[in-house]
Design an enzyme around this catalytic site. Structure first.
Site, PDB file in Angstrom:
ATOM      1  N   LYS A 186      16.780 -18.142  54.310  1.00 14.57           N
ATOM      2  CA  LYS A 186      16.590 -16.763  54.496  1.00 14.57           C
ATOM      3  C   LYS A 186      17.542 -15.793  53.768  1.00 14.57           C
ATOM      4  O   LYS A 186      18.485 -16.193  53.256  1.00 14.57           O
ATOM      5  CB  LYS A 186      16.715 -16.416  56.037  1.00 14.57           C
ATOM      6  CG  LYS A 186      16.005 -16.972  57.091  1.00 14.57           C
ATOM      7  CD  LYS A 186      14.494 -16.687  57.104  1.00 14.57           C
ATOM      8  CE  LYS A 186      13.560 -17.140  58.310  1.00 14.57           C
ATOM      9  NZ  LYS A 186      13.660 -18.402  58.280  1.00 14.57           N
TER      10      LYS A 186
ATOM     11  N   SER B 280       8.727 -27.189  57.173  1.00 15.46           N
ATOM     12  CA  SER B 280       9.138 -26.417  58.169  1.00 15.46           C
ATOM     13  C   SER B 280       9.738 -25.116  57.323  1.00 15.46           C
ATOM     14  O   SER B 280      10.244 -24.174  58.191  1.00 15.46           O
ATOM     15  CB  SER B 280       9.990 -27.036  59.007  1.00 15.46           C
ATOM     16  OG  SER B 280      10.909 -27.538  58.312  1.00 15.46           O
TER      17      SER B 280
END
Lengths: 219, 219
Positions: A176, A137
């Site tokens: 991120k 994921s």
DNA sequence: CTTGACATAGAACGTATGTTCCGCTAGAAT
DNA sequence: ATTCTAGCGGAACATACGTTCTATGTCAAG
């Protein structure tokens, strides 16, 4: 002979042996140890060294000058195995739940799994730990199943850091690049073909740590 | 005092010091060195040790028992810096050109850049080298710009290995999982959302090496 | 209070270890 | 041949170092 009870002196002796050996390439003599921790008598140093042997922190060879050897037990506990940093493998990171961090006060000695990285790959050694990524994921962060993410616990991120963030609304953790833009926060995927996420309210996200290193072992 | 000329004895002394220190945690005494290489006189050992100091392979501390320390020069040359494997950084990998491998005969000591990995991360130490990935053209292999790919020169791949392959027709290098399927070869991207490449003629591809490890350093 | 375990200090001792000096040999240079 | 140097062996020496013994003080258990 209480197990695990080390006096302050004994801790300082261990520290000194470690530092001296690292600096000089050979262990210190009994008198050098005494001088460093403030013990005038060689017999007292000898006594404490034998205590440390009983506790499993040292090995000694009789009648051998500087015949002291730190055991793996100590080296691994302090994370100073030569030039190698030992990073405890404290758990796995799932996209569906927040990162479970070890509590700050409890030592990480219990972790039997660990990965080892040479020191020059990381700038700072404090509060570093590794996570194994499970699931696909996080492919938008160029991290795939089985990768090991080395993170530093640090809530003071700056623009451009790759961080692990917990998104409260989406209830998932992602990796991120993070940027502060006015009143909003932009989370930029490492994969350049994917679009960033814009967070209006900083309260909706929680920075769990800064990513220092990603290691993928294939064979 | 010819520079770099070591006698056979002196090499054996260096080997013994290294092995003894690794085994015992402290360096050998002069008499132990003599016994190991067949020198009866302590003065001769002392003489050779001083020669080795002049050549830059050893450091000695006067009047200190076992006051011997191997220099970085020797440790790096033998690649035995503790438990650390030194992997030469031999170049960069571009998608637009084949991997340039170092010639087999020439030693890789010349490489001034290198990354160091602990030994237990890799099973085999021979013919291992690192490449830095430039550009984002390998994102389908979950490898991004700046990553370091540790590869093993091995043309005998087996199903499921991640390999660096040079595709003659497309004129590019990619990192893919490789599978033999009947008469064709399937190159599977690590990113599960992407489609595999089927190669009909094995002559159209060239396996450059097996990928052992991918390291991405972010901070 | 007495006892005993624990931690420390000081001194004496034995030895493991580094240092130094002298002598010998082989080979290259003069 | 003579000289010089590198390399080796042996022995004596000085000391750095580990070991051991005795004595002192503390503190909790009895």
């Amino acid at each position: 002979m209480a197990k695990g009870k080390l006096t302050d002196r004994q801790r300082r002796i261990l520290d000194f042996i470690q530092e001296f050996t690292s600096d000089n390439g050979y262990p210190p003599s009994i008198r050098q140890i005494g001088a460093s921790v403030g013990i005038s008598s060689t017999s007292v140093v000898n006594y404490n060294l034998n205590r440390l042997v009983e506790e499993g922190f040292l090995d000694r060879d009789k009648n051998v000058s500087r015949g002291i050897r730190l055991t793996d037990k100590l080296l691994k506990a302090t994370g100073n195995l030569g030039e190698v940093i030992r990073i405890p493998m404290v758990g796995r990171i799932f996209a569906s739940e927040p990162v479970h961090l070890p509590s700050t006060d409890s030592p990480m000695f219990g972790a039997d799994e660990a990965i080892e990285i040479t020191r020059d790959m990381l700038s700072s050694t404090d509060e570093v730990f590794a996570l194994e990524v499970k699931g696909d994921s996080m492919i938008d962060a160029m991290v795939s199943d089985g990768d090991i993410v080395v993170m530093k616990r640090d809530y003071h991120w700056s623009n451009g850091d790759m961080v692990a963030v917990w998104l409260r609304d989406l209830e998932e953790t992602t990796l991120k690049y993070i940027y502060h833009e006015g009143n909003t926060i932009r989370l930029q995927p490492a994969n350049p073909t994917m679009d960033p996420i814009i967070i209006e309210d900083p309260k909706h996200l929680e920075v769990q740590g800064k990513v220092m290193l990603v290691v993928r072992q294939l064979a």
